[in-house]
Structures are given as C-alpha cells and as structure tokens.
Write an enzyme that holds these catalytic residues in place. Structure first.
Site, PDB file in Angstrom:
ATOM      1  N   HIS A   1       0.846  -1.196   0.000  1.00 59.60           N
ATOM      2  CA  HIS A   1       0.000   0.000   0.000  1.00 59.60           C
ATOM      3  C   HIS A   1       0.883   1.249   0.000  1.00 59.60           C
ATOM      4  O   HIS A   1       1.263   1.756   1.054  1.00 59.60           O
ATOM      5  CB  HIS A   1      -0.934  -0.028   1.224  1.00 59.60           C
ATOM      6  CG  HIS A   1      -2.001   1.024   1.203  1.00 59.60           C
ATOM      7  ND1 HIS A   1      -3.314   0.769   1.511  1.00 59.60           N
ATOM      8  CD2 HIS A   1      -1.955   2.353   0.905  1.00 59.60           C
ATOM      9  CE1 HIS A   1      -4.025   1.878   1.411  1.00 59.60           C
ATOM     10  NE2 HIS A   1      -3.213   2.865   1.049  1.00 59.60           N
TER      11      HIS A   1
ATOM     12  N   ASN B   1       2.659   9.422  -5.332  1.00 56.33           N
ATOM     13  CA  ASN B   1       2.965  10.822  -4.995  1.00 56.33           C
ATOM     14  C   ASN B   1       2.999  11.110  -3.497  1.00 56.33           C
ATOM     15  O   ASN B   1       3.478  12.164  -3.079  1.00 56.33           O
ATOM     16  CB  ASN B   1       1.988  11.764  -5.709  1.00 56.33           C
ATOM     17  CG  ASN B   1       2.332  11.871  -7.182  1.00 56.33           C
ATOM     18  OD1 ASN B   1       3.396  12.355  -7.540  1.00 56.33           O
ATOM     19  ND2 ASN B   1       1.454  11.367  -8.040  1.00 56.33           N
TER      20      ASN B   1
ATOM     21  N   HIS C   1       1.213  17.384  -6.268  1.00 56.84           N
ATOM     22  CA  HIS C   1       0.771  17.247  -7.670  1.00 56.84           C
ATOM     23  C   HIS C   1       1.218  18.435  -8.522  1.00 56.84           C
ATOM     24  O   HIS C   1       1.506  18.285  -9.701  1.00 56.84           O
ATOM     25  CB  HIS C   1      -0.748  17.088  -7.736  1.00 56.84           C
ATOM     26  CG  HIS C   1      -1.208  15.710  -7.338  1.00 56.84           C
ATOM     27  ND1 HIS C   1      -2.483  15.432  -6.920  1.00 56.84           N
ATOM     28  CD2 HIS C   1      -0.544  14.528  -7.289  1.00 56.84           C
ATOM     29  CE1 HIS C   1      -2.591  14.141  -6.643  1.00 56.84           C
ATOM     30  NE2 HIS C   1      -1.424  13.577  -6.841  1.00 56.84           N
TER      31      HIS C   1
ATOM     32  N   SER D   1      -1.079   4.572  -8.208  1.00 53.93           N
ATOM     33  CA  SER D   1      -1.104   6.000  -8.523  1.00 53.93           C
ATOM     34  C   SER D   1      -2.302   6.331  -9.404  1.00 53.93           C
ATOM     35  O   SER D   1      -2.742   5.507 -10.199  1.00 53.93           O
ATOM     36  CB  SER D   1       0.196   6.413  -9.220  1.00 53.93           C
ATOM     37  OG  SER D   1       0.302   7.819  -9.246  1.00 53.93           O
TER      38      SER D   1
ATOM     39  N   PRO E   1      -3.797   8.075 -12.450  1.00 56.87           N
ATOM     40  CA  PRO E   1      -3.364   8.716 -13.699  1.00 56.87           C
ATOM     41  C   PRO E   1      -3.993  10.102 -13.831  1.00 56.87           C
ATOM     42  O   PRO E   1      -5.182  10.271 -13.589  1.00 56.87           O
ATOM     43  CB  PRO E   1      -3.867   7.770 -14.793  1.00 56.87           C
ATOM     44  CG  PRO E   1      -4.762   6.781 -14.144  1.00 56.87           C
ATOM     45  CD  PRO E   1      -4.528   6.825 -12.670  1.00 56.87           C
ATOM     46  N   ARG E   2      -3.144  11.080 -14.159  1.00 59.51           N
ATOM     47  CA  ARG E   2      -3.594  12.476 -14.220  1.00 59.51           C
ATOM     48  C   ARG E   2      -3.346  13.052 -15.595  1.00 59.51           C
ATOM     49  O   ARG E   2      -2.316  12.777 -16.210  1.00 59.51           O
ATOM     50  CB  ARG E   2      -2.804  13.297 -13.199  1.00 59.51           C
ATOM     51  CG  ARG E   2      -3.623  13.870 -12.075  1.00 59.51           C
ATOM     52  CD  ARG E   2      -2.758  14.694 -11.134  1.00 59.51           C
ATOM     53  NE  ARG E   2      -1.527  14.043 -10.748  1.00 59.51           N
ATOM     54  CZ  ARG E   2      -0.337  14.641 -10.759  1.00 59.51           C
ATOM     55  NH1 ARG E   2      -0.212  15.880 -11.152  1.00 59.51           N
ATOM     56  NH2 ARG E   2       0.729  13.971 -10.376  1.00 59.51           N
TER      57      ARG E   2
ATOM     58  N   GLY F   1      -8.535   8.299  -2.427  1.00 65.32           N
ATOM     59  CA  GLY F   1      -8.994   9.683  -2.430  1.00 65.32           C
ATOM     60  C   GLY F   1      -9.673  10.014  -1.115  1.00 65.32           C
ATOM     61  O   GLY F   1      -9.960   9.121  -0.309  1.00 65.32           O
TER      62      GLY F   1
ATOM     63  N   GLU G   1     -12.205   4.132   6.172  1.00 61.46           N
ATOM     64  CA  GLU G   1     -11.037   4.893   6.649  1.00 61.46           C
ATOM     65  C   GLU G   1     -11.494   5.961   7.641  1.00 61.46           C
ATOM     66  O   GLU G   1     -10.722   6.429   8.467  1.00 61.46           O
ATOM     67  CB  GLU G   1     -10.340   5.526   5.429  1.00 61.46           C
ATOM     68  CG  GLU G   1      -8.966   6.091   5.706  1.00 61.46           C
ATOM     69  CD  GLU G   1      -8.314   6.710   4.482  1.00 61.46           C
ATOM     70  OE1 GLU G   1      -8.860   6.606   3.364  1.00 61.46           O
ATOM     71  OE2 GLU G   1      -7.237   7.305   4.642  1.00 61.46           O
TER      72      GLU G   1
ATOM     73  N   ASP H   1       1.959   6.505   2.622  1.00 66.76           N
ATOM     74  CA  ASP H   1       2.604   7.672   2.001  1.00 66.76           C
ATOM     75  C   ASP H   1       3.891   7.961   2.759  1.00 66.76           C
ATOM     76  O   ASP H   1       3.924   8.827   3.632  1.00 66.76           O
ATOM     77  CB  ASP H   1       1.668   8.883   2.099  1.00 66.76           C
ATOM     78  CG  ASP H   1       0.336   8.655   1.384  1.00 66.76           C
ATOM     79  OD1 ASP H   1       0.325   8.624   0.155  1.00 66.76           O
ATOM     80  OD2 ASP H   1      -0.691   8.480   2.079  1.00 66.76           O
TER      81      ASP H   1
HETATM   82  C1  LIG Z   1      -5.026  12.240   4.423  1.00 62.06           C
HETATM   83  C2  LIG Z   1      -4.438  10.951   4.833  1.00 62.06           C
HETATM   84  C3  LIG Z   1      -4.449  10.632   6.283  1.00 62.06           C
HETATM   85  C4  LIG Z   1      -3.971  10.138   3.863  1.00 62.06           C
HETATM   86  C5  LIG Z   1      -3.795   8.719   3.954  1.00 62.06           C
HETATM   87  N1  LIG Z   1      -4.876   8.049   3.410  1.00 62.06           N
HETATM   88  C6  LIG Z   1      -5.283   8.106   2.116  1.00 62.06           C
HETATM   89  N2  LIG Z   1      -6.598   7.869   1.935  1.00 62.06           N
HETATM   90  C7  LIG Z   1      -7.143   7.950   0.715  1.00 62.06           C
HETATM   91  N3  LIG Z   1      -6.452   8.253  -0.374  1.00 62.06           N
HETATM   92  C8  LIG Z   1      -5.136   8.516  -0.246  1.00 62.06           C
HETATM   93  C9  LIG Z   1      -4.490   8.444   1.005  1.00 62.06           C
HETATM   94  N4  LIG Z   1      -3.197   8.734   0.804  1.00 62.06           N
HETATM   95  C10 LIG Z   1      -3.046   8.976  -0.519  1.00 62.06           C
HETATM   96  N5  LIG Z   1      -4.218   8.860  -1.158  1.00 62.06           N
HETATM   97  C11 LIG Z   1      -4.521   9.062  -2.599  1.00 62.06           C
HETATM   98  O1  LIG Z   1      -3.299   9.063  -3.307  1.00 62.06           O
HETATM   99  C12 LIG Z   1      -3.114  10.288  -4.012  1.00 62.06           C
HETATM  100  C13 LIG Z   1      -1.647  10.648  -4.059  1.00 62.06           C
HETATM  101  O2  LIG Z   1      -0.939   9.704  -4.836  1.00 62.06           O
HETATM  102  P1  LIG Z   1      -1.067   9.578  -6.436  1.00 62.06           P
HETATM  103  O3  LIG Z   1      -1.162  10.938  -7.013  1.00 62.06           O
HETATM  104  O4  LIG Z   1      -2.280   8.759  -6.726  1.00 62.06           O
HETATM  105  O5  LIG Z   1       0.220   8.888  -6.839  1.00 62.06           O
HETATM  106  C14 LIG Z   1      -3.976  11.261  -3.251  1.00 62.06           C
HETATM  107  O6  LIG Z   1      -4.349  12.361  -4.057  1.00 62.06           O
HETATM  108  C15 LIG Z   1      -5.167  10.410  -2.842  1.00 62.06           C
HETATM  109  O7  LIG Z   1      -6.071  10.274  -3.911  1.00 62.06           O
HETATM  110 ZN   LIG Z   2      -3.924   4.828   1.083  1.00 61.71          ZN
END
Ligand SMILES: CC(C)=CCNc1ncnc2c1ncn2[C@@H]1O[C@H](COP(=O)(O)O)[C@@H](O)[C@H]1O
Ligand SMILES: [Zn+2]
Length: 348
Positions: A18, A22, A68, A100, A102-103, A175, A205, A288
């Site tokens: 997990h 980013n 981002h 990740s 895709p953007r 998200g 969550e 993260d």
């Molecule tokens: C705020 C917090 C406690 C975060 C940890 N829990 C999370 N819960 C849901 N989505 C997440 C979390 N951490 C990261 N993401 C998702 O991962 C994205 C960043 O990585 P990426 O751009 O997908 O590569 C975030 O914009 C979000 O969509």
């Molecule tokens: Zn997560």
C-alpha cells in the site's frame, strides 16, 4: 547511528502493498522537484508531516495537491517513480505494489495514458538497473472524480492489464474518504473485477461508512486499505467483520498514516491489534512514506514495539504478506524462497 534493532528491521525482507506514488516522494526528491520549479514558491514543509506532528484529514489531502503541482510532467513522474522504487529497494523491500492516480495535465501535455506508460517505464528501468525488487502497479481511482471518470480509468487499466507484461495487476480506490459516493462507483469496480483486475479498496477509513463498506465488501475486494472503522468497538459492525473474515480479505494497515491523519488516537489503539489477535491476514504498509516521513522498516519496528512482537513474530508477519500479493503464484514461490535464503543472515 543505527543500533542493532534498527539493523534487524532494515535487513528484514519486506513486502509493501500500500504505497501511493505521490505520497511516497522522499524529501531528497522533493528538493530536486522544487529546484526544477522555483516559480511555484513551494517550501519543503508544505509536502511532509514531520515527527510528532498531526494534521486533519483535510489538511493531509491539501498536501497531495501541493505535490501534484510539483509532479506534472512525464520527466517528473519518471524521476519520482524511479527514486521511490530505489528507496524501497534500499529499505529491503523485495516486492512492491505501487499505486497511482493517472492524471491529465493540459498545460504540460501529460495524458492519463502517458502517465501510466511512464510509471511502467520507471519500473522497467529499475529492473534493468538490477535492483533486487519486484515492482507491480495498481491504477488508482480518485473517488472524488465520480463514476464516469472511474469507468474510464477501469477501461485504461484493463488495456494495460493485457499489454504491460504482468506489471499492471490491479485497481485501487482511494482519495478523500469524506468526498464522493462509493455506491456510484460499483459498476466500474464490478467491471474491473470481471476483467481480471485485482481490487484493493480504501474502506471505512473514516467513521460512519457502514452502508458504503457493506456494499463494497459484497464485491468482494481482494484487499482492504485501512478498514479502520470496520469492527464494532469503533462504530463498525460484526456483520462487516464477518464478511471480511468469511472472504478472508487481507487488510493493509498503515500505522503512522492513521496517527498523523488522526483517525486513530495513538499507536496502542491501532486496529492492527484487533485483526492480528484474530489471526487475520494483516499487512504492515506505509501508505505515504514521504508525506508521513516514515519507511517500512520503521512501521514494522513501531508495530513490534507497540504490540510486543518478538523477532520471530515480525519475521512471520513479513513472510505472510507474500500470500497477499496480486502477482501470480510463481512470484509468491520465488519470494518464499528468497525469505528462506535470507533468514540466516537476518537472524545472525
Ligand atoms: C489524508 C491521509 C491521512 C492520507 C492517507 N490516506 C489516504 N486515503 C485515501 N487516499 C489517499 C491516502 N493517501 C493517498 N491517497 C490518494 O493518493 C493520491 C496521491 O498519490 P497519487 O497521485 O495517486 O500517486 C492522493 O491524491 C489520494 O487520492
Ligand atoms: Zn492509502
């Protein structure tokens, strides 16, 4: 300097299931990105939550918006992905599933397809470098973007499932959990499942998502991210717990992420304890590592010190994570052999 305990956790072979790309960017890589884009006036303290600091969930999600901005070209994604993979490899992670979203970035010409292709290229480059890590990719859906974008993302993921030589293995739903409606995403998730994409879904969550979690559990997903509020003691329900147990759905548990995001009050109250005591497959993950200033070794060490796990128990925890990966059976066998080969030197 590292003491003996730190060395054990660092050397422990690990599986990371997990990790949001980013959210995993290290401070070293953030420096390089800031140098590339000085006009954005982004400072380092805007991209990570330091030791002892906590933020509201909302503030945490603001951090991703800043990152981002820094990562909006193919070159950026390539650098970020290769750096993140190298860092996990240096932390003795032997198998990594990166996820990740895709953007598309109109101002740089980045498309969602190129985004995925670039992550795949980074994985291939790291393989050519000879790093001792097997990396796979989960395409992520950001729940805020609604059912249509979700369906388009599934279609794209489906294409790469067939054309990426086994590198794209599944789909993630993530998200801000307080935004969007999981129910409306069911058709996209069902389609993903039917075409052979494995599903890892962020679930419960935050509190009060019993109905959504129940619907999503009926799919059922192949793994659950967090599941913080599934069990009755925290406002979930035995029905939800029974569904998880009956389908034997592994949980991806991210201790520091939940503490810093304040969905769990302290390490000792983390739901790792609940599921571990049940003997349910629970995999320690980082979520993260950049944003939460941690790494997987540290997360294992925190779990062990908080819940009194012996080194043998920690070893078993990392070994049992192999059974929860999305790559095929042959990969599991290779990893199990690797663990057997490494055991004497880790315990010496
Ligand atoms: C705020 C917090 C406690 C975060 C940890 N829990 C999370 N819960 C849901 N989505 C997440 C979390 N951490 C990261 N993401 C998702 O991962 C994205 C960043 O990585 P990426 O751009 O997908 O590569 C975030 O914009 C979000 O969509
Ligand atoms: Zn997560």
């Amino acid at each position: 300097m590292e003491n003996e305990a730190d060395v054990f956790y660092r050397q422990l072979p690990k599986v990371e299931l997990h990790a949001h790309l980013n959210g995993s960017v290290s401070s070293h890589t953030i420096e390089k990105l800031i140098d590339r884009k000085p006009h954005l006036n982004i400072e380092h303290n805007m991209t990570a939550i330091g030791k002892g600091q906590r933020r509201t969930l909302d503030e945490c999600f603001q951090v991703f918006k800043v990152i981002h901005q820094l990562v909006d070209t193919e070159e950026d994604i390539l650098m970020v992905a290769t750096d993140v993979i190298r860092e996990f490899a240096a932390d003795s992670v032997k198998y990594l599933e990166l996820r990740s979203t895709p953007r598309e970035e109109k101002h740089t010409g980045l498309t969602k397809r190129r985004y995925i292709e670039t992550v795949i290229r980074a994985i291939q480059l790291c393989k050519e470098e000879g790093l001792d890590i097997d990396v796979r990719f989960l395409v992520a859906i950001d729940r805020r973007n609604g059912p249509q974008v979700a369906m388009e993302t599934v279609e794209l993921a489906e294409e790469f499932l067939l054309s990426s030589n086994g590198l794209v293995v599944g789909l993630d739903l993530s998200g801000d959990p307080t935004v969007g409606d999981g129910k409306s995403l069911l058709p996209a998730l069902e389609r993903a499942k039917n075409c052979g994409l494995k599903l890892s879904l962020h679930l419960s969550e935050v509190p009060s998502q019993l109905e959504e979690s129940d619907l999503l559990l009926n799919l059922p997903p192949d793994r659950i991210g967090h599941g913080t509020f599934l069990h009755p003691e925290v406002g979930g329900s035995q029905i939800l717990v029974d569904k998880v147990l009956k389908n034997n759905i592994p949980l991806e548990l991210c201790l520091t992420s939940n503490i810093k995001g304040q969905t769990v009050p302290c390490y000792s109250k983390h739901h790792f304890k609940y599921w571990y005591q049940l003997g349910h497959p629970s995999v320690i993950c980082t979520d993260d590592k950049g944003v939460f200033s941690t790494d997987l070794s540290q997360e294992y060490q925190l779990a062990a010190s908080t819940f009194g796990l012996s080194r043998e128990a920690v070893w078993k925890l990392s070994q049992q994570a192999i059974d929860c990966i999305f790559a095929p059976e042959a990969v599991k066998q290779q990893l199990k052999q690797k663990w057997t080969d490494l055991q004497p030197q880790v315990f010496q």
